[in-house]
Every structure is written in structure tokens, then in C-alpha cells.
Design a protein around this motif. Sequence first.
Motif, short mmCIF file in Angstrom:
data_model
loop_
_atom_site.label_atom_id
_atom_site.label_comp_id
_atom_site.label_asym_id
_atom_site.label_seq_id
_atom_site.Cartn_x
_atom_site.Cartn_y
_atom_site.Cartn_z
N SER A 34 0.82 -1.30 -0.13
CA SER A 34 -0.04 0.00 0.01
C SER A 34 0.86 1.22 0.14
CB SER A 34 -0.94 -0.13 1.30
OG SER A 34 -0.09 0.12 2.33
N ALA A 35 0.10 2.31 -0.21
CA ALA A 35 1.11 3.50 -0.15
C ALA A 35 1.56 3.88 1.19
CB ALA A 35 0.12 4.75 -0.70
N ALA A 36 0.90 3.62 2.18
CA ALA A 36 1.36 3.79 3.65
C ALA A 36 2.39 2.74 3.77
CB ALA A 36 0.22 3.36 4.73
N ASP A 37 2.67 1.39 3.40
CA ASP A 37 3.54 0.72 3.66
C ASP A 37 4.88 1.08 2.67
OD1 ASP A 37 2.05 -1.28 4.98
OD2 ASP A 37 1.66 -2.49 3.29
N CYS A 38 4.60 1.81 1.47
CA CYS A 38 5.62 2.20 0.89
C CYS A 38 6.23 3.37 1.79
CB CYS A 38 5.31 2.87 -0.28
SG CYS A 38 4.89 1.32 -1.50
N LEU A 39 5.60 4.42 2.40
CA LEU A 39 6.17 5.27 3.11
C LEU A 39 6.98 4.93 4.24
CD1 LEU A 39 3.30 8.02 2.73
CD2 LEU A 39 5.53 8.12 1.75
N LEU A 40 6.18 3.90 4.95
CA LEU A 40 7.00 3.43 6.25
C LEU A 40 8.46 2.67 5.76
CD1 LEU A 40 3.93 1.44 7.93
CD2 LEU A 40 5.39 3.57 8.90
N SER A 41 8.17 2.06 4.47
CA SER A 41 9.63 1.33 4.25
C SER A 41 10.65 2.32 4.09
CB SER A 41 9.24 0.52 2.83
OG SER A 41 9.21 1.51 1.79
N VAL A 42 10.70 3.60 3.86
CA VAL A 42 11.47 4.72 4.02
C VAL A 42 12.37 4.60 5.06
CG1 VAL A 42 11.98 7.05 3.61
CG2 VAL A 42 10.18 5.91 2.38
N PHE A 43 11.78 4.26 6.26
CA PHE A 43 12.50 4.24 7.43
C PHE A 43 12.89 2.66 7.95
CE2 PHE A 43 9.43 7.89 7.33
CZ PHE A 43 10.40 8.93 7.62
N GLN A 44 12.79 1.90 6.94
CA GLN A 44 12.87 0.42 7.16
C GLN A 44 14.19 0.21 6.24
OE1 GLN A 44 9.89 -2.04 5.89
NE2 GLN A 44 10.89 -3.81 6.94
N MET A 45 15.15 -0.71 6.77
CA MET A 45 16.20 -1.05 6.03
C MET A 45 15.88 -2.10 4.90
SD MET A 45 19.20 -0.62 4.81
CE MET A 45 19.66 0.55 6.07
N THR A 46 15.53 -1.70 3.76
CA THR A 46 15.18 -2.73 2.38
C THR A 46 16.37 -2.52 1.45
OG1 THR A 46 13.83 -1.01 1.21
CG2 THR A 46 12.82 -2.15 3.03
N ASN A 47 16.18 -3.32 0.34
CA ASN A 47 17.26 -2.96 -0.80
C ASN A 47 16.93 -1.64 -1.47
OD1 ASN A 47 15.15 -3.69 -2.45
ND2 ASN A 47 15.56 -5.80 -2.41
N GLU A 48 15.64 -1.08 -1.33
CA GLU A 48 15.55 0.38 -1.74
C GLU A 48 15.82 1.51 -0.95
OE1 GLU A 48 15.01 0.99 -4.83
OE2 GLU A 48 13.53 -0.22 -5.90
N ASP A 263 22.84 -6.59 -0.67
CA ASP A 263 21.69 -6.40 -0.67
C ASP A 263 21.01 -4.95 -0.30
OD1 ASP A 263 21.39 -8.61 -2.25
OD2 ASP A 263 20.59 -9.84 -0.21
N TYR A 264 21.71 -4.63 1.01
CA TYR A 264 21.02 -3.39 1.76
C TYR A 264 22.16 -2.20 1.51
CZ TYR A 264 18.10 -6.92 3.72
OH TYR A 264 17.27 -8.04 3.94
N ILE A 265 23.42 -2.56 1.45
CA ILE A 265 24.12 -1.49 1.60
C ILE A 265 25.45 -1.73 0.33
CG2 ILE A 265 26.05 0.15 2.90
CD1 ILE A 265 24.38 -0.68 5.16
N GLY A 266 25.59 -0.58 -0.41
CA GLY A 266 26.86 -0.87 -1.28
C GLY A 266 26.52 -1.34 -2.66
N HIS A 267 25.07 -1.56 -2.93
CA HIS A 267 25.01 -2.53 -4.30
C HIS A 267 25.17 -1.01 -5.43
CE1 HIS A 267 20.72 -0.80 -4.45
NE2 HIS A 267 20.42 -1.38 -3.16
#
Length: 345
Positions: A34-48, A263-267
Motif C-alpha cells: 500500500s502507499a502507507a507501506d511504501c512510506l513506512l519502508s522509507v524508515f526500514q532497511m530494505t534494498n531500496e 543487498d542493503y548497502i553498497g549495491h
Amino acid sequence: MLSLKLPRLLNINQVPKVFREQGIVFGYRHPRSSAADCLLSVFQMTNETLNIWTHFVPACYFLGKLLALLYALDLCNDVYAWPLLAYMSTCCIYPFMSSCAHTFSTMSTQARHICYFFDYGSLSIYSLGSAVAYSAYVFPEEWVDGTFHRCYVPTAVFNAVLSTGLSCYSRLGAPYHHYNSDILERFPELEQPRFSKVLRTLAFVYPYLFDSIPLFYRLYLCAEDSCAEGVIPIHIQHVVFAFLTCFIFTTHLPERLAPGHFDYIGHSHQVFHVCGIAGTYFQMEAIMMDMASRHERLRASFPLPTLSQTVGLIGVCLVINLIIIGAFSKALYSTPESSKREKTT
């Protein structure tokens, strides 16, 4: 006590092919976020996550520089500053649009493509902004007001429009093309990934090379004559980072050598962002130095561009790009609903 539940992350085998990145194994967000999940993922360590922040923070920095420019200059009366205003506006647009694209690209397959359509369009606008600034401040003095100089910005407009069209085509193919029932697995990006990559790279390398012709000529003259212009080393730094940006984008280093370790840092996409922003920073500094040091000579050499030839031109190209993006976006929704079901692995 209020607790925040962050979205669950997936591995490469749990997302459709269109969401997979070469050499990236873990840290994928859900392809129906969801849009909310996408915004929350900004503060979560993902590959994006770092892809988002490495462009959002510079966008804020460039916006601050633009606001300082607006405060310091009398833009209503200082026609000489209008090309710089047009250029710096595009420097704010492209990293912000890229940050948004990476944030919301996992809402659906269609949303992913549309997000990157806007990302590509903003990059082509930035290439035009660079051309407008180069035309006003960077051109070799012996070329000023010549045939190439007069054709330079109109050609850059054509290149920007072509860039948007080619880069969108590299993801989707021709607008309104009839796809079979496996539409979401039949994009050119998946069927011919190498061709798609080459086409997309060409769509941005060619405008950059064309825009840089006057700069390359100045660098050549400087190398021949051992000139002492203080701006030349900064121009060279910009060119070096531009080359690194292209190299990293095309090679997918280092993750292709060690899948799952970056995956998370340095790609490569993170490094690609950092190099691109560094190149823009040095380009901006060099343009402002040329603007200041060559002020009197350039103002006396050719008629100053009007508002319609600078900011207005960016606006016209923006409208054309939106039309192109709209056509490709509509193609994503032009087939029956049954043909749009995403396949999961």
C-alpha cells in the motif's frame, strides 16, 4: 504503548520477475504494498532504502541552493541568470522524482513502470536544463552565436523528448501494442533484458554526449594550450563522475560478483545515485563559476536568451514528456482486466 509494525520483507524467489534486480537476493518489499507501506519502508532497511535517501537528501540540498539563488538575484531584471534558474530547477526535479519512484514502485506492476516512466522523464528534463545552461555560460567563445550554437538548444529539446520515449519503450514496448494473456511477464525488459538495458543506456548517454560537445571542446583546447582556467578541474571532476555513473549503471558492480552480499548497502544502484549526484554538484559549481567569470564577454557576444527560451522551454518539454508518459501509462491499462493478473513465484 503504540507499536509500529513495519512491512514484511521478501527474498528474490517471493516476488515476480519484474521486481527482481540482478545480484540482489534479500530485502524486497511486497509487490502489492500500500502507499502507507511504501512510506513506512522509507524508515526500514530494505534494498531500496538508500536508493530513496541518496536522492531525496540531495534534492533538498539543491532546492536550498535554488531558493538562495532566488533570494540573492533580481531575476525579474537580470536576464543573464534565467538559464541558471532553468538548470537548477531541473537539478531539483530529477532526484526528487527518482526518490518518489523508488518509494512507490512496489504498489503494483503497473505502478512500478509508471513510477520509472516519470523518473526517466525527469532525467531527460535535466539533460535539457544542462543544455540551456551550457548554451548560456559554457560554450567556447569562438562558437558563440554560430550555426551550431543556434541549433544547440532546439536539438537538445528533441533529444530530451527522444530520451523519454526510448527509455519508456525499453520497459514497455510500443504504446497500445496488443499483448497476450501473460502481459505482465511479456514486457521487453523481461523478454530481452540486454536489449532493454542497451536501449535505456543509449537514451541517456546520447543526450549527455551531445550536451557536452562544447565542454569537451573547451577541455581539448585547454589540454592543447595548457590553460590556467580555474573552472577546468571542476568540469573534469564532473566528467569523471558522469563516466563512473554510466559504468556502474551498466555493469551492476559489485553485487553481480557476490550476489546477496550487497543487498542493503553498497549495491550498484546506490553507488550509481551517489556518483550521479556528485557529478551534478560539480557541474553546478562549474556552471556558476563560468557564469561569473565569463559574464562580460558572453553578454557582449550574443543576445541573451529570453524567459521563454529558458524556463519556458523547460515547461514545454515537461508537457511533451507528460504526454509521452501518459501514452505509455495508458497502454498498461488498455487490455482486459483478466490479462493483468500478476504472476507470483
